[in-house]
Design a protein around this motif. Sequence first.
Motif, PDB file in Angstrom:
ATOM      1  N   PHE A 224       0.007  -1.229 -11.303  1.00 33.21           N
ATOM      2  CA  PHE A 224      -1.154  -0.458 -10.845  1.00 33.21           C
ATOM      3  C   PHE A 224      -0.776   0.519  -9.737  1.00 33.21           C
ATOM      4  O   PHE A 224       0.295   0.413  -9.127  1.00 33.21           O
ATOM      5  N   VAL A 225      -1.698   1.464  -9.551  1.00 32.66           N
ATOM      6  CA  VAL A 225      -1.612   2.389  -8.413  1.00 32.66           C
ATOM      7  C   VAL A 225      -2.796   2.054  -7.519  1.00 32.66           C
ATOM      8  O   VAL A 225      -3.923   1.908  -8.015  1.00 32.66           O
ATOM      9  N   LEU A 226      -2.543   1.938  -6.250  1.00 30.86           N
ATOM     10  CA  LEU A 226      -3.600   1.604  -5.303  1.00 30.86           C
ATOM     11  C   LEU A 226      -3.703   2.690  -4.244  1.00 30.86           C
ATOM     12  O   LEU A 226      -2.678   3.211  -3.791  1.00 30.86           O
ATOM     13  N   SER A 227      -4.930   3.025  -3.890  1.00 38.02           N
ATOM     14  CA  SER A 227      -5.115   3.975  -2.804  1.00 38.02           C
ATOM     15  C   SER A 227      -6.175   3.476  -1.840  1.00 38.02           C
ATOM     16  O   SER A 227      -7.063   2.707  -2.213  1.00 38.02           O
ATOM     17  N   ASP A 228      -6.055   3.944  -0.613  1.00 43.40           N
ATOM     18  CA  ASP A 228      -7.061   3.611   0.404  1.00 43.40           C
ATOM     19  C   ASP A 228      -7.986   4.808   0.621  1.00 43.40           C
ATOM     20  O   ASP A 228      -8.846   4.779   1.477  1.00 43.40           O
ATOM     21  N   LYS A 229      -7.770   5.866  -0.160  1.00 42.74           N
ATOM     22  CA  LYS A 229      -8.551   7.095   0.053  1.00 42.74           C
ATOM     23  C   LYS A 229      -9.403   7.410  -1.167  1.00 42.74           C
ATOM     24  O   LYS A 229      -8.872   7.612  -2.269  1.00 42.74           O
ATOM     25  N   THR A 230     -10.696   7.469  -0.959  1.00 39.66           N
ATOM     26  CA  THR A 230     -11.651   7.658  -2.047  1.00 39.66           C
ATOM     27  C   THR A 230     -11.324   8.871  -2.904  1.00 39.66           C
ATOM     28  O   THR A 230     -11.431   8.825  -4.124  1.00 39.66           O
ATOM     29  N   ASP A 231     -10.963   9.979  -2.245  1.00 35.80           N
ATOM     30  CA  ASP A 231     -10.785  11.215  -3.011  1.00 35.80           C
ATOM     31  C   ASP A 231      -9.312  11.496  -3.339  1.00 35.80           C
ATOM     32  O   ASP A 231      -8.947  12.627  -3.642  1.00 35.80           O
TER      33      ASP A 231
ATOM     34  N   TYR B 231       1.647   6.836   1.156  1.00 39.27           N
ATOM     35  CA  TYR B 231       0.564   5.934   1.575  1.00 39.27           C
ATOM     36  C   TYR B 231       0.451   6.100   3.078  1.00 39.27           C
ATOM     37  O   TYR B 231       1.408   5.822   3.801  1.00 39.27           O
ATOM     38  N   MET B 232      -0.698   6.569   3.545  1.00 35.65           N
ATOM     39  CA  MET B 232      -0.781   7.028   4.925  1.00 35.65           C
ATOM     40  C   MET B 232      -1.242   5.948   5.908  1.00 35.65           C
ATOM     41  O   MET B 232      -1.892   6.245   6.896  1.00 35.65           O
ATOM     42  N   ARG B 233      -0.906   4.709   5.596  1.00 38.49           N
ATOM     43  CA  ARG B 233      -1.274   3.647   6.532  1.00 38.49           C
ATOM     44  C   ARG B 233      -0.097   2.693   6.702  1.00 38.49           C
ATOM     45  O   ARG B 233       0.535   2.330   5.695  1.00 38.49           O
ATOM     46  N   LEU B 234       0.168   2.317   7.935  1.00 40.35           N
ATOM     47  CA  LEU B 234       1.269   1.370   8.154  1.00 40.35           C
ATOM     48  C   LEU B 234       0.849  -0.005   7.649  1.00 40.35           C
ATOM     49  O   LEU B 234      -0.308  -0.404   7.794  1.00 40.35           O
ATOM     50  N   LEU B 235       1.781  -0.728   7.079  1.00 35.25           N
ATOM     51  CA  LEU B 235       1.521  -2.113   6.682  1.00 35.25           C
ATOM     52  C   LEU B 235       1.854  -3.007   7.873  1.00 35.25           C
ATOM     53  O   LEU B 235       2.852  -2.774   8.569  1.00 35.25           O
ATOM     54  N   SER B 236       1.032  -3.998   8.094  1.00 34.12           N
ATOM     55  CA  SER B 236       1.245  -4.847   9.270  1.00 34.12           C
ATOM     56  C   SER B 236       2.389  -5.827   9.035  1.00 34.12           C
ATOM     57  O   SER B 236       2.766  -6.116   7.889  1.00 34.12           O
TER      58      SER B 236
ATOM     59  N   ILE C 155       5.759  -3.519 -10.641  1.00 35.67           N
ATOM     60  CA  ILE C 155       5.680  -2.620  -9.493  1.00 35.67           C
ATOM     61  C   ILE C 155       4.252  -2.184  -9.222  1.00 35.67           C
ATOM     62  O   ILE C 155       3.500  -1.891 -10.168  1.00 35.67           O
ATOM     63  N   ALA C 156       3.895  -2.133  -7.955  1.00 37.61           N
ATOM     64  CA  ALA C 156       2.631  -1.515  -7.544  1.00 37.61           C
ATOM     65  C   ALA C 156       2.988  -0.302  -6.695  1.00 37.61           C
ATOM     66  O   ALA C 156       3.894  -0.378  -5.857  1.00 37.61           O
ATOM     67  N   ILE C 157       2.291   0.793  -6.951  1.00 38.13           N
ATOM     68  CA  ILE C 157       2.518   2.002  -6.147  1.00 38.13           C
ATOM     69  C   ILE C 157       1.308   2.173  -5.234  1.00 38.13           C
ATOM     70  O   ILE C 157       0.167   2.137  -5.717  1.00 38.13           O
ATOM     71  N   PHE C 158       1.567   2.360  -3.941  1.00 37.15           N
ATOM     72  CA  PHE C 158       0.487   2.631  -2.986  1.00 37.15           C
ATOM     73  C   PHE C 158       0.609   4.108  -2.587  1.00 37.15           C
ATOM     74  O   PHE C 158       1.686   4.547  -2.138  1.00 37.15           O
ATOM     75  N   ALA C 159      -0.472   4.852  -2.734  1.00 35.38           N
ATOM     76  CA  ALA C 159      -0.416   6.289  -2.433  1.00 35.38           C
ATOM     77  C   ALA C 159      -1.775   6.765  -1.933  1.00 35.38           C
ATOM     78  O   ALA C 159      -2.805   6.205  -2.313  1.00 35.38           O
ATOM     79  N   SER C 160      -1.757   7.808  -1.112  1.00 38.25           N
ATOM     80  CA  SER C 160      -3.027   8.311  -0.580  1.00 38.25           C
ATOM     81  C   SER C 160      -3.239   9.793  -0.883  1.00 38.25           C
ATOM     82  O   SER C 160      -4.255  10.359  -0.494  1.00 38.25           O
ATOM     83  N   GLY C 161      -2.285  10.432  -1.542  1.00 33.95           N
ATOM     84  CA  GLY C 161      -2.363  11.886  -1.639  1.00 33.95           C
ATOM     85  C   GLY C 161      -2.421  12.414  -3.048  1.00 33.95           C
ATOM     86  O   GLY C 161      -3.084  11.866  -3.920  1.00 33.95           O
TER      87      GLY C 161
END
Length: 206
Positions: A36-43, A90-95, A6-12
Amino acid sequence: MRPPRIAIFASGKGSNAMALIQKAKVFSEGQVEISFVLSDKTDALVLEKAKNDGIRTYLVPKRSDKKSHEKEILGLVREHRIDWIFLAGYMRLLSADFLKTFSEWHNGASQVVNIHPSLLPAYPGVDSIARAYQDEVPLSGVSIHLVDEGMDTGLILAQESLVRNSQDSLEAWEARIHELEHRMYTGFLESLATFQRRTVYFQENP
Ligand code: GRF
């Protein structure tokens, strides 16, 4: 057979991600693996929390070129032979292209899920808890759904409702919703770990 990966995508802040990580520890090795955990947000706090818990993390900063952003993410997903993607704030839509590629790697199966703090289709999008609270809905809840390219529009897999107490403050109401989210998402993880829900594994030669 290897465990579902499993991969978790999160931004918060990552309360759902951390609930999933804690739950995965309950199972013996070989039942389920949070790769893994992946984020698109640096902080994003979630990155720090997951790292402190010994989980591999990736930061792929959001950029305007969505195609190249998703290509980089798919590279990681492929490298780790991920079977399921759990979106957790995760605050971005996947295409549609991203989802199609991921699905092709799993023999056409849809294995990207999201958790949302409302009884979908009511209150999709952001600030759902506060919007429902302001509208004084007597009942709200939590949905787990498959992810499509829309905003919280995919097939609903599980839903549970919560009755709002008239004396609930917004904070208390939020806390109850989050508690339900954690219970439902970890329950979903458990269904994968215990093979109640079938996983189509990453196909080596899609
Ligand atoms: C959760 O309410 C989730 O349902 C929504 O975003 C929020 C993320 O919270 N999609 P957290 O980062 O897991 O604490």
